[in-house]
Scaffold this motif. Structure first.
Motif, PDB file in Angstrom:
ATOM      1  N   GLN A 152      62.046  55.430  99.547  1.00 22.77           N
ATOM      2  CA  GLN A 152      62.219  56.082 100.835  1.00 22.77           C
ATOM      3  C   GLN A 152      61.000  55.854 101.714  1.00 22.77           C
ATOM      4  O   GLN A 152      59.970  55.371 101.265  1.00 22.77           O
ATOM      5  CB  GLN A 152      62.485  57.572 100.660  1.00 22.77           C
ATOM      6  CG  GLN A 152      61.356  58.357 100.038  1.00 22.77           C
ATOM      7  CD  GLN A 152      61.821  59.749  99.687  1.00 22.77           C
ATOM      8  OE1 GLN A 152      62.631  59.915  98.767  1.00 22.77           O
ATOM      9  NE2 GLN A 152      61.338  60.735 100.411  1.00 22.77           N
ATOM     10  N   PHE A 153      61.162  56.208 102.975  1.00 24.09           N
ATOM     11  CA  PHE A 153      60.055  56.127 103.916  1.00 24.09           C
ATOM     12  C   PHE A 153      59.025  57.189 103.543  1.00 24.09           C
ATOM     13  O   PHE A 153      59.380  58.304 103.165  1.00 24.09           O
ATOM     14  CB  PHE A 153      60.539  56.376 105.348  1.00 24.09           C
ATOM     15  CG  PHE A 153      61.257  55.206 105.954  1.00 24.09           C
ATOM     16  CD1 PHE A 153      60.568  54.262 106.690  1.00 24.09           C
ATOM     17  CD2 PHE A 153      62.625  55.065 105.787  1.00 24.09           C
ATOM     18  CE1 PHE A 153      61.229  53.184 107.255  1.00 24.09           C
ATOM     19  CE2 PHE A 153      63.295  53.998 106.353  1.00 24.09           C
ATOM     20  CZ  PHE A 153      62.596  53.051 107.089  1.00 24.09           C
ATOM     21  N   GLU A 176      61.233  60.340 106.941  1.00 21.30           N
ATOM     22  CA  GLU A 176      60.891  60.500 105.525  1.00 21.30           C
ATOM     23  C   GLU A 176      62.092  60.892 104.665  1.00 21.30           C
ATOM     24  O   GLU A 176      62.040  60.764 103.446  1.00 21.30           O
ATOM     25  CB  GLU A 176      59.771  61.542 105.364  1.00 21.30           C
ATOM     26  CG  GLU A 176      58.431  61.091 105.908  1.00 21.30           C
ATOM     27  CD  GLU A 176      58.256  61.337 107.404  1.00 21.30           C
ATOM     28  OE1 GLU A 176      57.234  60.912 107.953  1.00 21.30           O
ATOM     29  OE2 GLU A 176      59.158  61.942 108.034  1.00 21.30           O
ATOM     30  N   VAL A 212      65.942  53.838 101.272  1.00 21.13           N
ATOM     31  CA  VAL A 212      65.943  52.404 101.540  1.00 21.13           C
ATOM     32  C   VAL A 212      66.308  51.678 100.254  1.00 21.13           C
ATOM     33  O   VAL A 212      65.818  52.015  99.174  1.00 21.13           O
ATOM     34  CB  VAL A 212      64.563  51.916 102.036  1.00 21.13           C
ATOM     35  CG1 VAL A 212      64.586  50.418 102.305  1.00 21.13           C
ATOM     36  CG2 VAL A 212      64.137  52.677 103.274  1.00 21.13           C
ATOM     37  N   ILE A 244      69.257  50.940 105.123  1.00 19.66           N
ATOM     38  CA  ILE A 244      68.695  52.261 105.309  1.00 19.66           C
ATOM     39  C   ILE A 244      69.851  53.264 105.244  1.00 19.66           C
ATOM     40  O   ILE A 244      70.870  53.071 105.888  1.00 19.66           O
ATOM     41  CB  ILE A 244      67.973  52.372 106.668  1.00 19.66           C
ATOM     42  CG1 ILE A 244      66.819  51.371 106.696  1.00 19.66           C
ATOM     43  CG2 ILE A 244      67.490  53.788 106.916  1.00 19.66           C
ATOM     44  CD1 ILE A 244      66.146  51.243 108.051  1.00 19.66           C
ATOM     45  N   VAL A 293      57.463  52.232 103.798  1.00 19.78           N
ATOM     46  CA  VAL A 293      58.347  52.597 102.697  1.00 19.78           C
ATOM     47  C   VAL A 293      57.664  52.401 101.354  1.00 19.78           C
ATOM     48  O   VAL A 293      56.807  51.533 101.200  1.00 19.78           O
ATOM     49  CB  VAL A 293      59.676  51.799 102.720  1.00 19.78           C
ATOM     50  CG1 VAL A 293      60.495  52.114 103.941  1.00 19.78           C
ATOM     51  CG2 VAL A 293      59.445  50.315 102.610  1.00 19.78           C
TER      52      VAL A 293
END
Length: 171
Positions: free
Chosen positions: A34-35, A154, A158, A167, A21
């Motif tokens: 975010q991822f 993706e 988060v 999440i 992340v």
């Protein structure tokens, strides 16, 4: 960390989910982002899962049908979500008395467990027991993920505070 600072961190769960992340620290001390991938850093020794799981009495608990089987967690995005709602679960797979292979998710601390036997139609027969019926939370989050079109990791947002992280699946 100052507001605007960037954090790159790996999120990994006991079910072997993984994600990297990128978070930006806000003025309020909350980091959001975010991822950026489903990969992760190499785990440290202390992060290794407990090697010796004690299997529950498989005749205890309650058996029911579920729309979410273990095969749903083959996608890392679903696995990350399952890990986020059932963080104490550890996973093992096996066969008893020549029966089809089953997946067991066990929380050694609470004694909660679920044994999942996938069916050809994508559903599963589950037997769950213990004080915390965590599979219901797994079913709920995986169903929400499916309803959102099974987005990749993706697409997840988060939010991290000093107390933990959340999440968020896009709608």
């Amino acid at each position: 960390m100052k507001p605007g600072g960037i954090i790159i961190a790996g999120l990994r769960g006991r079910l072997l989910s993984a994600g990297l992340v990128r978070l930006t620290m806000g003025d309020d001390g909350v980091a959001e982002g975010q991822f950026v991938s489903g990969g992760n850093y190499m785990p440290a020794r202390q992060e290794a899962a407990q090697r010796h799981l004690i299997l529950p009495d498989l005749d205890s608990g309650t058996e029911r049908l579920s729309s979410v089987g273990a095969s749903a967690l083959a996608d890392n995005a679903a696995l990350v979500l399952a890990d986020s709602v059932a963080p104490a679960f550890q996973w093992t797979r096996g066969s008893i008395d020549g029966q089809p292979s089953t997946d067991a998710y066990i929380d050694q601390d609470s004694g909660s467990f679920v044994v999942v036997t996938d069916r050809p139609d994508g559903s599963a027969v589950i037997r769950e027991g213990g004080p915390d019926l965590m599979w219901r939370r797994v079913e709920q989050i995986v169903t929400s993920w499916r309803e959102a079109g099974c987005p990749s990791i993706e697409a997840f947002r988060v939010r991290a505070t000093r107390c933990g992280h959340t999440i968020v699946v896009p709608k």
